[in-house]
Design an enzyme around this catalytic site. Structure first.
Site, short mmCIF file in Angstrom:
data_model
loop_
_atom_site.label_atom_id
_atom_site.label_comp_id
_atom_site.label_asym_id
_atom_site.label_seq_id
_atom_site.Cartn_x
_atom_site.Cartn_y
_atom_site.Cartn_z
N CYS A 78 3.07 -7.10 -131.82
CA CYS A 78 2.80 -7.98 -132.96
C CYS A 78 2.45 -9.43 -132.61
O CYS A 78 1.36 -9.90 -132.93
CB CYS A 78 4.00 -7.98 -133.89
SG CYS A 78 4.50 -6.36 -134.47
N HIS A 134 5.82 -13.94 -137.90
CA HIS A 134 6.18 -13.48 -136.55
C HIS A 134 5.55 -14.31 -135.43
O HIS A 134 5.16 -13.79 -134.39
CB HIS A 134 5.83 -12.00 -136.37
CG HIS A 134 6.69 -11.34 -135.32
ND1 HIS A 134 6.46 -10.06 -134.86
CD2 HIS A 134 7.79 -11.79 -134.65
CE1 HIS A 134 7.36 -9.76 -133.95
NE2 HIS A 134 8.18 -10.79 -133.81
N ASN A 284 -1.74 -3.35 -133.92
CA ASN A 284 -1.69 -2.69 -132.61
C ASN A 284 -1.68 -1.20 -132.84
O ASN A 284 -1.78 -0.74 -133.98
CB ASN A 284 -0.45 -3.14 -131.81
CG ASN A 284 0.83 -3.17 -132.60
OD1 ASN A 284 1.39 -4.23 -132.88
ND2 ASN A 284 1.32 -1.99 -132.99
#
Length: 554
Positions: A78, A134, A284
């Protein structure tokens, strides 16, 4: 822009030269299946037009009417993908080469790099973010609203409960993780599923937006990340899927597909669609052990095999010169930064040293991409390959170091590239993915270098490193060149002050400069004595010669 665990962008071009870009980066109640964990993101096969059994009619239609990106790459986890999207720089140039940013780490996207929303705001765009950040939050300067976004509504961490928005990072280390700009959004802990909640916020932003002003909207949906949770009605088409992880995953993705459809309808309803560019990108690869599927690609999330980095992606827009096409030119997630800034008629300094390229003509008009290579990563901190050595790297590169690079058709991996199986759809059962026939391949003992012709062998079944040592040497030299530009790894230890119990029960900024005070020494003599007795400490990751720009890792 939309993503899955999605990233995506919506770009509205209000007036001549102005665009709207939307990037969509892709408690259990009655009627909902229990959460049993697992970390997943959208795999290569987890979209209808790649042959998935999961129904994604909205994504299939938008991709068919736009341009499918079938040679498109992101990062295997991430934080790196998000950092590269927002800076246009490889991980080796931001210090985020290793892993993700953990909740307790005093770390964030480096403040010295201008972000994509900052450049678009300079071009007079309204900039909004909805969803998962994130990218670190230990200081207020790291928060989304301090990195170029006019507004932010979403979570700061990598994952959390879809209904309560709470996240635990260990026993007794739990907190609320939902923000409205710089403050906890307590009013939203009412059991609304996050995919629905984020979609409503996007609809509100579009409804309130002045169509005369250009808009950048970054929508980073939490789905399809762990924990595996979805409202009960989305399971109705998937009762026949025996594997419980796959069934929950399919329900989550169906909900996400519906959300993308609702966002597209909102664009039309508010008169923004005809002048918009919608970019869809997975974060991803998928994790087969938790419901995702990358078949027929090799590997999974967290690896540098194609299954970890080759992503689901497309561009949908009435502004595309050629629609209903497939782009097989090389495109990387760093390319969105210069591409979107150029479309916005923004300015990028000549000394910016971006790793991304403007690929709009390749996507919109079918021209050749300016990109001929991708540095997937060099991670000096990752566990070294036992059999790697400078000798195996012809004295050019230490093959114990995890790295991966693509140059034209060739892809080279060194070190430990990660879990390397192929997991076909037939492998999914009640007990999780089993190996199907002879699909499991054990890495050759002592091997630390692999070479593939990805154009001819996209499934990475035929290692050519022994047949083409000259190509191996060329790619190792290219790795070494990239290494000379690397900055130190940023991966500090956790800070106990990050515990939400010390911050009102909320995950959020905790670091204060004045809190770092040195303890006064009693006298100079005592200090000298302590220095003599103190042994030399081992170097921290990224602080010594191993990760200094230009220094080889031995």
């Amino acid at each position: 822009m939309m993503c899955a665990d999605h990233q995506g962008a919506m770009w509205n071009m209000a007036g001549v030269g102005n665009k709207t870009v939307e990037v969509l980066l892709g408690p259990n109640g009655p009627g909902q299946e229990p959460d049993r964990g697992g970390v997943v993101e959208q795999g290569f096969r987890d979209v209808g037009y790649h042959g998935s059994e999961i129904r994604t009619p909205t994504l299939d239609r938008l991709a068919a009417e736009g341009v499918k990106l079938e040679n498109y790459y992101v990062q295997p986890i991430c934080t790196p993908s998000r950092s590269q999207l927002l800076t246009g720089r490889y991980q080796i140039h931001t210090g985020l080469q290793h892993s993700v940013i953990r909740p307790a780490q005093p770390n964030c996207l480096p403040l010295g790099h201008a972000t994509l929303p900052q450049k678009l705001r300079e071009a007079d765009y309204a900039t909004h973010m909805v969803g998962k950040w994130h990218l670190g939050f230990y200081r207020r300067e790291c928060m989304p609203t301090h990195r170029g976004f006019d507004t932010f509504f979403g979570s700061l961490l990598g994952s959390g409960d879809y209904y309560t928005h709470y996240k635990c990072d260990g026993p007794g280390v739990c907190g609320y993780d939902l923000y409205e700009n710089d403050h906890a959004a307590w009013g939203h802990d009412d059991g609304v599923y996050s995919t629905h909640m984020y979609t409503r916020r996007v609809q509100q932003i579009l409804a309130a937006h002045d169509p005369r002003k250009p808009l950048f909207l970054y929508v980073a949906y939490q789905a399809v990340h762990s924990p595996l949770q979805a409202p009960g009605r989305y399971f109705r088409h998937y009762r026949s899927i025996a594997n419980t992880h796959r069934r929950r995953y399919a329900a989550m993705l169906s909900c996400l597909d519906e959300a993308v459809g609702n966002v597209t309808l909102a664009l039309r309803a508010h008169g923004l669609y005809n002048n918009s560019i919608l970019i869809y990108s997975s974060d991803n690869g998928g994790q087969p052990s938790a419901g995702g599927s990358n078949w027929p690609l090799r590997g999974s999330k967290g690896t540098y095999w194609e299954g970890g980095i080759r992503a689901v992606g497309f561009v949908h827009s009435p502004l595309l010169r050629q629609r209903g096409t497939v782009c097989r030119e090389l495109v990387h997630i760093t390319d969105w930064y210069p591409t979107l800034v150029a479309l916005a008629e923004g300015h990028i300094e000549e000394d910016a040293h971006l790793d991304g390229y403007d690929v709009w003509e390749a996507i919109s008009e079918g021209l050749r991409s300016p990109r001929v290579d991708i540095l997937h990563n060099i991670d000096p901190v990752y566990t070294k390959a036992k059999h790697g050595s400078w000798a195996a790297g012809y004295g050019i590169w230490d093959t114990a170091v995890q790295s991966a690079i693509r140059v034209q058709h060739w892809k080279l991996l060194t070190g430990n590239p990660g879990y390397s199986d192929w997991v076909p759809p037939q492998a999914f059962s009640n007990l999780g993915p089993n190996h199907w026939h002879s699909e499991r391949v054990t890495l050759a003992t002592g091997q630390s270098v692999w070479l593939f012709n990805i154009t001819a062998d996209p499934y990475e079944r035929v290692d050519l490193s022994g047949r083409y040592p000259g190509v191996v040497r060329q790619l190792l030299r290219r790795l070494s060149q990239f290494n000379r530009t690397a900055v130190p790894v940023r991966y500090p230890p956790g800070d106990p002050r990050s515990n939400p119990r010390l911050n009102g029960g909320v995950w959020g900024p905790w670091y204060k400069e004045e809190s770092k005070k040195k303890k006064p020494r009693k006298n100079k003599a005592e200090g000298k004595q302590k220095r003599r007795k103190t042994k030399k400490r081992p170097q921290e990751a990224g602080s010594g010669p191993q990760s200094r720009p230009g220094a080889p890792w031995g």
